[in-house]
Structures are given as C-alpha cells and as structure tokens.
Design an enzyme around this catalytic site. Structure first.
Site, PDB file in Angstrom:
ATOM      1  N   GLY A  30       6.387 -14.393  -2.187  1.00 12.62           N
ATOM      2  CA  GLY A  30       7.528 -15.037  -2.810  1.00 12.62           C
ATOM      3  C   GLY A  30       7.269 -16.442  -3.308  1.00 12.62           C
ATOM      4  O   GLY A  30       7.588 -16.782  -4.451  1.00 12.62           O
ATOM      5  N   ASP A  32       4.639 -17.851  -4.247  1.00 17.17           N
ATOM      6  CA  ASP A  32       3.658 -17.945  -5.335  1.00 17.17           C
ATOM      7  C   ASP A  32       4.237 -17.506  -6.678  1.00 17.17           C
ATOM      8  O   ASP A  32       3.997 -18.142  -7.713  1.00 17.17           O
ATOM      9  CB  ASP A  32       2.433 -17.070  -5.036  1.00 17.17           C
ATOM     10  CG  ASP A  32       1.557 -17.653  -3.939  1.00 17.17           C
ATOM     11  OD1 ASP A  32       1.774 -18.824  -3.573  1.00 17.17           O
ATOM     12  OD2 ASP A  32       0.668 -16.925  -3.461  1.00 17.17           O
ATOM     13  N   GLU A  96       3.540  -4.518   4.097  1.00 14.80           N
ATOM     14  CA  GLU A  96       3.898  -3.763   2.902  1.00 14.80           C
ATOM     15  C   GLU A  96       2.672  -3.074   2.304  1.00 14.80           C
ATOM     16  O   GLU A  96       2.702  -1.889   1.946  1.00 14.80           O
ATOM     17  CB  GLU A  96       4.511  -4.688   1.845  1.00 14.80           C
ATOM     18  CG  GLU A  96       5.912  -5.128   2.136  1.00 14.80           C
ATOM     19  CD  GLU A  96       6.462  -6.021   1.037  1.00 14.80           C
ATOM     20  OE1 GLU A  96       7.594  -6.473   1.163  1.00 14.80           O
ATOM     21  OE2 GLU A  96       5.741  -6.268   0.044  1.00 14.80           O
TER      22      GLU A  96
END
Length: 1014
Positions: A30, A32, A96
């Site tokens: 997020g 980045d 993830e």
C-alpha cells in the site's frame, strides 16, 4: 513484452470455473503504490468493465480482513502481483503471495507478476531489501519464512511485466498495454466455457490444425458451408481462443449485409481501427487497400471476415498474403466455395453439420423444460432432429419454438413443418439461393424437384447430358419429366415436343396396361425407360442431342432399324433386355464412351463396328448367354476397361490387330475361351489388371490353359486372377515370379496340392487368394511384402509349419472352413510383430479355439467385455486386441462398439466355456494411432466396455465369448523391412492394402467401428 504465466491445465480451470466471482485480484504494498501506479491500474481495469478486487475499494466496513482476502483471491480468475521495493516488508503481502501461488497450482488461477521498481532477479533470489526482509522473518518463524521464500522464488521464475523494459517506463502506456492483454486473456477464458456449443471441441480442433498456428508464414483459411451450419460460431470460437497470441486482431461481422449498407471503405476503416487501436477514417476503397497493406505488413494479426459473398470484399479487405506480417492468420466464412478458391486461400475447411447424437443434445437444451415434460418426448425429438438434418440454426429455432408446447402442439407443428418450413430457417437458407446466378437458380430447382436423394455422380451425368440447363415449363416447353404411372404416358410423351429429360419407371406389372409411343421428342438428351413396350423406337426418332440411353426389361429386338447417326451419345446401358438380338451399328455413334450390356439373354451378335470404335473407354458385357462372338479389335485405342463375364457361348478370344495402349483392366471370366493369345503382351503393354476367372472350366483337358507365364503377360501387371481355372500341380509356369510388379494374385478354386512356382520373387505381392483350393496341403513360402492371405475352405491344409515371421506387413488372414489345428497362436504372434501395430489394424479369422483358450484376460460369456485401463495406458500400450468365439462365420462384417463406462457396477457375464457349436475364432486389433482423430478418443478414460455384433445384428446366438487386451507399445526401432525392400514407392502402396476399419458412429460417449476382410 513477456507474456503472463499460464494455468496448469484447462481441465483444472474448467472444473472450478463456476466459482470465479472476480476477474482480477491486485496484490500490492500500500505505501509504495496505492495512490499512484495501482490506483491508475485499478481505474483502467474498471473502465474496461473488468471486475477487479482491491482491498481498500472492495472490503465492507467491519468485515474481517484475512478471510475476505483469501476468499477474494480464490474467486479471482487472474491475480496481479505488483512487486515494489517494500513489498516483502509486509507479512500481509507475503501471505497473499503464498496463497495466490497455491491457487495457481491447485485451481488453475492465472498469475501476472509486475516488477514495478525492482528486478525479477531480486524477487527470485531474494536480493537487496527482499533478502533483508527474509532474513528477519527466518529469525522469528523459520518454517513460515521458507514458505514465503519458496513463493518468491516461484513467482520470480514466471514470465511477467517489467515496467522499465516496456514503453520506456511510461506508466500510462504500460498500463494500457497491460489492460489490453488482460482483457484479451479474459475474453479467451470466458469463451472456453461456453456450454451451448455442442460438438464444438472437435470442430475447433480440426480448424486449428488447418490454421497451423506455429507456422511463421501468413495463412488464409476459408470456412465454407450452408447457412445456419455453424460457420460464424466456429470462427467466433477459434477467434476467442487464439486472438491473444497476435499483436492485433479484428472480427468483421456480417460483411454481406454491412458492405451493401455502408460500403467497403467503412469496413476497411473499422478493421484498421480495431487492429491499431486508434480511430482510422478511410476516404476511398483504393486508399483503404493501401493503408491496410502499409500499416499491417509488419504486424502479426488475426482477422476474421464473416459472411463474405463477393470477391471484391476479399480484395478490399485481405487482398494478398503480403499485406500482413509473418505469422498472421486470416479466417473467411462464406457460403461460396468457388469464391475461396478464386481468392487463393491456403485451405478450405468444410463445415461439418451435427451428428444425430449432437443434434439431439442441442435440441434438448433449447426444447426441454423440467416443468413441462411431454409424453413421447424422445420419439418426437428424434423426428425434429431428423427434420433439421444436423443444421444447428434449425435445431435452436425449433427447440425454442417447441419448448412450451404440449404433445398435441408438437405433433401439429411437425406436420406443418413438412409442408410449410419455419420462416426463420428459410430466410437464412434463402440467402444462399439469392446469391446464385439465374441459370444456377434454375439448375438448383431442377435438382430439388427431380433428383432429391440421388447420388451426386448420377445427377451430374444427367445435367451434363441435358446441357446443364434443364428448366421446368408447361406443355411444349416442358424439358424434364419423371414418370411412375405409365398407363397413359405414351399420349403425354407424344405431345411433349421439347422434352429433354425422360425417366420412366413403372410400378411392377404396369406394362400390361400401356403401349409404346408413336412419337418421341428429338430434343431428348437423357432417356431412361424401364419396360419399353415397342419392338423398337419410332422410325422418326432421331435424337441427335441424346447423351445417355438406359433401357431395362424392354421388349425391343433392336434399338432402331438400320444405321442411325447420333453424334452426342456417350453412354448406352442395356439391362435385362431379354428380347434384344443385336446391337446397333456403332459407326453412327462416334462419341460413345461407355457400353454396358447385362442379362441380355437373346443377344447373339455384337455389330463388328464395335471393334474399330475410336472413342470407347469402357465395355462391360455380363450374363449374355447366347452371345457367340466378340468383334476383332481393330482400333479401340482409347479403351481402358474391357469386362466380359459369364458369357458361356463365347468360345473365342477376339483377334487383337492393333495396339491397345490405354487398356489397363481386362476381365474375361467364365466364358468358353481356353487359350489366351500372345497378342495380349504385345498389344496391351500397359495392362495393370487381368482376370481370367473360370477360363477353362468347360474344357475336358485341364492342361490346355496356355499363355499365363511372364513371357505372355504385360510386364507392368499388378493384378492377376486365375481362379477356377482347373490348374493342377505344375500348371502355373515357374517364371510367373518374373512379374515383379504383381500386387494381387488370385489362385482360388484350383485343384493343385502345391505351388511349384516360387512366390518369393514377387517382392511387391500384397494379396494372395487360395480360397477353395481343396487339395492344397501346404502354403507356399510367402514374400515379405504380403499383407492379405485368404485360404478359406482349404480342407487338406493340415498345418502352417513354415509360416514366416518376416511377413511384417501381414494384417489380414482368413483360414475358415478348414483344419481346426492350424497353429493359430503362431499366426497371431507373427501378425502382432508386424508393422500394423502403431497406426493400423489387423483382422484374423480361422477355425478352432486355440487362441481363445489361451487368451489373457479370459473370455467372458456373451458379446460384452469391460476393460479396466491402467494409468498411462495411452502411452504404455499401442492398441486394443479383441478375441471372440463365433458359432459360424465366413468373411463376416464384425461391428464393435467401444463405450466409456463410469459405473464400476456394470454387470458382466460369467467366464466363457467351450460350447458344442463353437467353431470360429475372430481376432481384431485396433491401434491407438487410428483412433486418436475420433471424437470419442479421450486419454482420461479409466474403463471401456466393448460390444461385438455381426452383420448389423446382435450376435447372442453367434458370438459366445469375448475378451479385450491391451497390446504393449514397442520401443522405437529401425524398420526391418527397409533392408529388404528397395522400392521407393512400396510404402505408399501399403495404404491401399492395410486393414482399415470403417467408422459407423462417433461421439464423446461411444465409438462404433466395422471390421471386414478385404
């Protein structure tokens, strides 16, 4: 630009396709990229209508994050992973990633890694910040850190998207290319799961073979077929599946309609705009052609032109192969095959209409409603499917029309359809008719009215005879007439002055109530009359345009009185003309090509002019018992086939006075002739087939047959039939082995006990027939080239001790009605070592039960056998070997049904035991290589049930046992025949003698094949 990773298998993906709730899942760090790159990527995907999951956009307030994310990952077709500098700093991101890789391996999910500001090697090798993050995690939880490291290594090995290498690092251009590629990929994935396309899988595979996707050259492929036959559907399916492999692609729909509405320049602009992904305006057709060639000549493109009906359309849109870059594919659908040939497409794929089973399946999907099941649904459905004739459009329209109707409405609708076709179907079919030229429309109507159900070759003969323009008019303009009721036909025919086509076929016995006409039209071009009632045609009948004359069971003693000049007559066919005593003068028939005389039992004389005819190609005379002579052959330079069969009073072979270089087939069977003249070799130098069946059966001295040695026969002879010639030991000259081109030798029905001549020198011999050689005690040594051996009813043949194992081409053997202890297992072993095992079949039938008694697995009683298949059966084995026991048999047609069975509980009969009437063993082999192109073939099968039938009937009374085995595949080795056979064309000749089964039915559930001896 590298392509994204692929799923492990289509089957895995298809099995879980119902659970895809998202098109794309984006995994990213997020801090980045959330408000920069990922935000732009997400917006671009959504604008294209791609359902995309991004955690801060999709989560519902208060929902638990971890389960929601794993569920979203699992339900996404494509996972995009955006690797940035700090991606590995987040354990959330790494979880993830690990779950995404698991879904890729387990569910067939597509993974597309984007290397935003890192190099793929940093991810793969865990260098730089990735190494620091992993080292930190190993100290806290080593096992989990290894899972993450393995996931990073695996995803780093996938071909992905490196931002700095694409579009010079410009993010907007990069995102556009990325979204286009994702859109294409999703388009093809969705197309792969279209359940309504019955029978599409095999048709799609056939078309892809024609496209030769791997080839770098430009290739144009035409899809040709009737309207409503599935051309557009097939083109759409292949377009969806392969378009992502091209730099640009375009599907131009309804060209017939759109070009007439808007012109070709608009279509040119649409095609360019779609391929180049920018708006292109074309101001003229000439400009459009130039732009297409200049803009696309270096691009690999896929173009589909749908429903083309003129050459101008093709020349304007895809004028030539060099308009397009290497590897391009152009697909054209049309109803006009000639159009494709004129444009010079590389191949034409003829559309294949639906089979009966496929038609029922498609109709069922549109017509069946669980809420309204009608009585006799299956029977009525079969009637509809039969009416539709395999046309997909018709089945869809009729199914949708009937889906809410009751039984009475179905019956009524079917009765109406037979009289008044459905307008939706007719409109589509009428487009094909409207595209014909005026004379072609007339020709079409003639065929539809007069010759439905007749063979194409027969109709073409008629059309050729009629000058290709038979039209329907009234009274004196009628040009075609087909009559069955003949009681008043003579009066009707006498009034038809312009009649060109006449076919009279009266019901049995109708000739008693009619009479011969006193006048026939001189405009006739085709005349076929059964039971003509006059002694001859009318004296004023001078049909100078007549092309074909066919007469059956008429009363004529002669066709006409004296000489008659008919310059156009090409064929005369006289059958069962029991009163005919003489033929016409053939000098008046200069264009005659074919003469057929059969069962003319009173015919005594053939006019001598026949022997000097310059244009005759085929003469066939059969069962003319009173015929006493055949004219001496003076000319006949164009004659190719001469067959004289069962003319018992014909004692003399005609004198051949000139060269007959065109003659390739000569049959002189069962006549009174006993001597073959030496002029055969001298004058018939190109003779390929010679049949002398029953040549000397009426001669008391059996040794009077002469002229069968190589010195008397043409050296190029390929087929020689000496059956029933009363040949004793030594009657066949030794030098028959000098006929080096001989492929077939028939010696059946002769009383010799041994063959003194050597057959080993006949190195091209493929077929040997020794059937009904009742005194034969041993087989001759066979040449290695032999493929077919027939030796039925050889009662004195006790054993086959010298059966050679070098007969590697042997694929058909029949030894019925002979000794039961002939050595069947040795014969079968030899055949299984041959060259038929990889791609062909074998057929063996013989007396005795030696093979069934030792066959593994053991035979089961009855006509069925269930074969359990081991893993990798399709690689480790080469084919199915079937063994059956029959109570009778003689050159049977053996029909085999192979059906995939999922139910392990299918009942099988008990083991076979020898019965009192068991006599015949039948063995058949079918190679996997010959089955792979069938719809039925599927390497995932685990069990197959085989059923055997003979002669089209179930053989519970004639087949008492059946078993099926797998034949192990042989290791690849050099062909042992190559060392002994030096003829370069020999292998090409094997196909015509190789045993091949005929497909009787082919569907995903079952394959039905038919085996028969040569």
């Amino acid at each position: 630009m590298a392509s994204s990773s692929s799923r492990p298998s289509d089957s895995t993906f298809a099995s879980s396709s119902k659970t895809w709730n998202y098109d794309v899942f984006i995994s990213f760090r997020g801090k980045d990229t959330r408000k920069t790159f990922v935000d732009h990527l997400y917006s671009a995907l959504v604008q294209q209508g791609i359902h995309t999951y991004k955690d801060d956009e999709t989560l519902v307030q208060g929902e638990s994050i971890a389960p929601s994310l794993t569920k979203a990952i699992k339900e996404s077709r494509i996972a995009i992973i955006v690797f940035s500098k700090n991606y590995a700093d987040s354990t959330w991101c790494l979880d993830e990633l690990a779950y995404i890789m698991k879904c890729m391996n387990k569910r067939g999910q597509i993974v597309m890694p984007i290397f935003y500001d890192v190099d793929p090697s940093e991810v793969r090798k865990q260098d730089g910040k990735y190494e620091e993050a992993c080292a930190k995690y190993e100290l806290k939880n080593y096992n989990k850190a290894q899972i993450w490291k393995n996931a990073l290594a695996d995803v780093g090995n996938l071909s992905g998207w490196v931002l700095k290498n694409i579009a010079n690092g410009h993010e907007s251009k990069f995102i556009k290319e990325m979204v286009d590629k994702i859109s294409d990929r999703l388009f093809s994935l969705v197309s792969n799961v279209d359940k309504d396309l019955v029978g599409m899988a095999t048709r799609l595979q056939d078309l892809k073979l024609h496209l030769e996707i791997g080839s770098f050259r430009v290739r144009m492929v035409g899809i040709w077929g009737v309207g409503g036959g599935g051309k557009t559907t097939l083109a759409t399916s292949v377009y969806k599946e392969i378009h992502h492999q091209f730099e640009g692609h375009c599907f131009v729909e309804n060209i017939r309609e759109e070009s007439s509405k808007s012109g070709l320049k608009k279509l040119q602009g649409q095609m360019l705009s779609a391929i180049l992904k920018t708006q292109i305006v074309v101001h003229s057709g000439v400009e459009g052609r130039s732009m297409i060639k200049s803009r696309l000549c270096h691009k690999k493109v896929l173009i589909v032109l749908d429903d083309v009906d003129s050459l101008e359309q093709l020349e304007s849109l895809v004028g030539s192969h060099d308009w397009f870059g290497d590897g391009s594919r152009i697909i054209i659908t049309t109803r006009n095959e000639h159009l494709l040939k004129t444009h010079g497409v590389d191949t034409i794929h003829a559309i294949r209409l639906l089979s009966q089973g496929e038609g029922f399946q498609l109709f069922h999907r549109h017509a069946y409603r669980e809420s309204k099941v009608i009585k006799d649904y299956k029977t009525l459905s079969r009637d509809v499917v039969s009416y539709a004739g395999g046309l997909p459009l018709a089945l869809k329209i009729l199914g949708s029309f009937l889906c809410d109707k009751d039984k009475n409405e179905w019956v009524s609708a079917l009765a109406k359809l037979k009289k008044i076709p459905n307008p939706g179907i007719m409109e589509t079919l009428k487009l094909s008719y409207d595209g014909l030229e005026p004379d072609e429309k007339e020709l079409f109507l003639d065929i539809a009215c007069f010759w439905r159900g007749m063979t194409q070759s027969y109709v073409m003969r008629i059309l050729d005879a009629c000058g290709f323009h038979p039209i329907i008019g009234e009274n004196d303009k009628i040009e075609a007439l087909y009559a069955e009721n003949t009681s008043h036909l003579h009066k009707l025919v006498e009034n038809l002055k312009k009649l060109r086509f006449l076919y009279v076929y009266p019901p049995y016995g109708d000739q008693e109530y009619g009479e011969a006409p006193t006048y026939l039209s001189n405009e006739l071009r085709y005349l076929h009359w059964q039971d003509y009632l006059g002694n001859s045609f009318p004296d004023d009948f001078h049909p100078t345009k007549l092309v074909i004359l066919c007469l059956t069971t008429g009363l004529q003693r002669e066709l006409w009185n004296g000489y008659k000049y008919l310059p156009c007559l090409k064929e005369i066919d006289l059958h069962c003309m029991g009163h005919l005593v003489a033929t016409p003068d053939f000098d008046g028939l200069p264009c005659l090509v074919k003469l057929s005389l059969s069962y003319c039992c009173s015919l005594q004389v053939i006019h001598p002019s026949l022997g000097r005819h310059r244009n005759l190609v085929k003469i066939h005379i059969k069962m003319c018992d009173s015929l006493k002579g055949f004219p001496d052959i003076i000319q006949l330079k164009k004659l190719e086939t001469l067959k004289i069969i069962c003319c018992s009073q014909l004692y003399k072979f005609p004198v051949i006075q000139s060269k007959m270089d065109s003659l390739v087939k000569l049959a002189w069977n069962h006549t009174g002739v006993s001597v073959l003249p030496p002029s055969i070799r001298q004058c018939c130098t190109n003779l390929l087939s010679l049949s002398l069946d029953g040549l000397s059966t009426r001669i008391s001295n059996r040794r009077c047959l002469v002229g069968i040695g190589s010195s008397h026969l043409p050296c190029f002879l390929r087929k020689l039939n000496l059956g029933w010639c009363n040949l004793l030991d030594g009657d066949i000259p030794y030098d028959i082995g000098e006929l080096s081109n001989l492929q077939e030798l028939g010696l059946h029905g002769n009383p010799f006990s041994r063959l003194r001549c050597s057959l080993l020198r006949l190195t091209r011999l493929r077929l040997l027939n020794l059937t009904f050689c009742r005194s034969l005690v041993e087989l001759p040594k066979l040449p290695s080239s032999i493929a077919i051996l027939m030796a039925n009813s050889c009662y004195s043949l006790k054993t086959i001790e010298n059966f050679q194992t070098n007969c590697k081409w042997l694929c058909q053997v029949s030894l019925l009605k002979g000794n039961r202890d002939i050595g069947g297992e040795r014969i079968l072993r030899s055949m299984l070592q041959g060259n038929a095992m990889e791609t062909r079949s074998i057929y063996l039938q013989l007396e005795g039960l030696e093979i069934p008694k030792g066959f593994k697995p053991s035979l089961l009683k009855g006509t069925r056998f269930r074969l359990q298949l081991p893993p990798n059966w399709y690689d480790d084995f080469s084919g199915f070997l079937m063994c059956a026991v029959l109570t009778r048999g003689y050159n049977l047609t053996v029909n085999i049904s192979m059906r995939y069975e999922m139910d392990d509980s299918v009942h099988m009969d008990s083991q076979w035991e020898e019965g009192e009437h068991d006599e015949v063993t039948w063995v058949g082999y079918v190679s996997f290589g010959s089955l792979r192109d069938s719809t039925w073939w599927d390497s995932s099968y685990s069990a197959i049930t085989f059923s055997l039938h003979c002669g089209g009937e179930e053989t519970s009374e004639s087949c008492t046992g059946l078993a099926v085995a797998l034949v192990p595949a042989r290791k690849s080795e050099s062909n042992p025949m190559e060392a002994t056979i030096n003829h370069l064309d020999f292998l090409d000749e094997t196909d015509s003698y190789a045993h091949k089964f005929a497909k009787r039915g082919d569907s995903k559930s079952a394959l039905e094949i038919s085996h028969r001896m040569w």
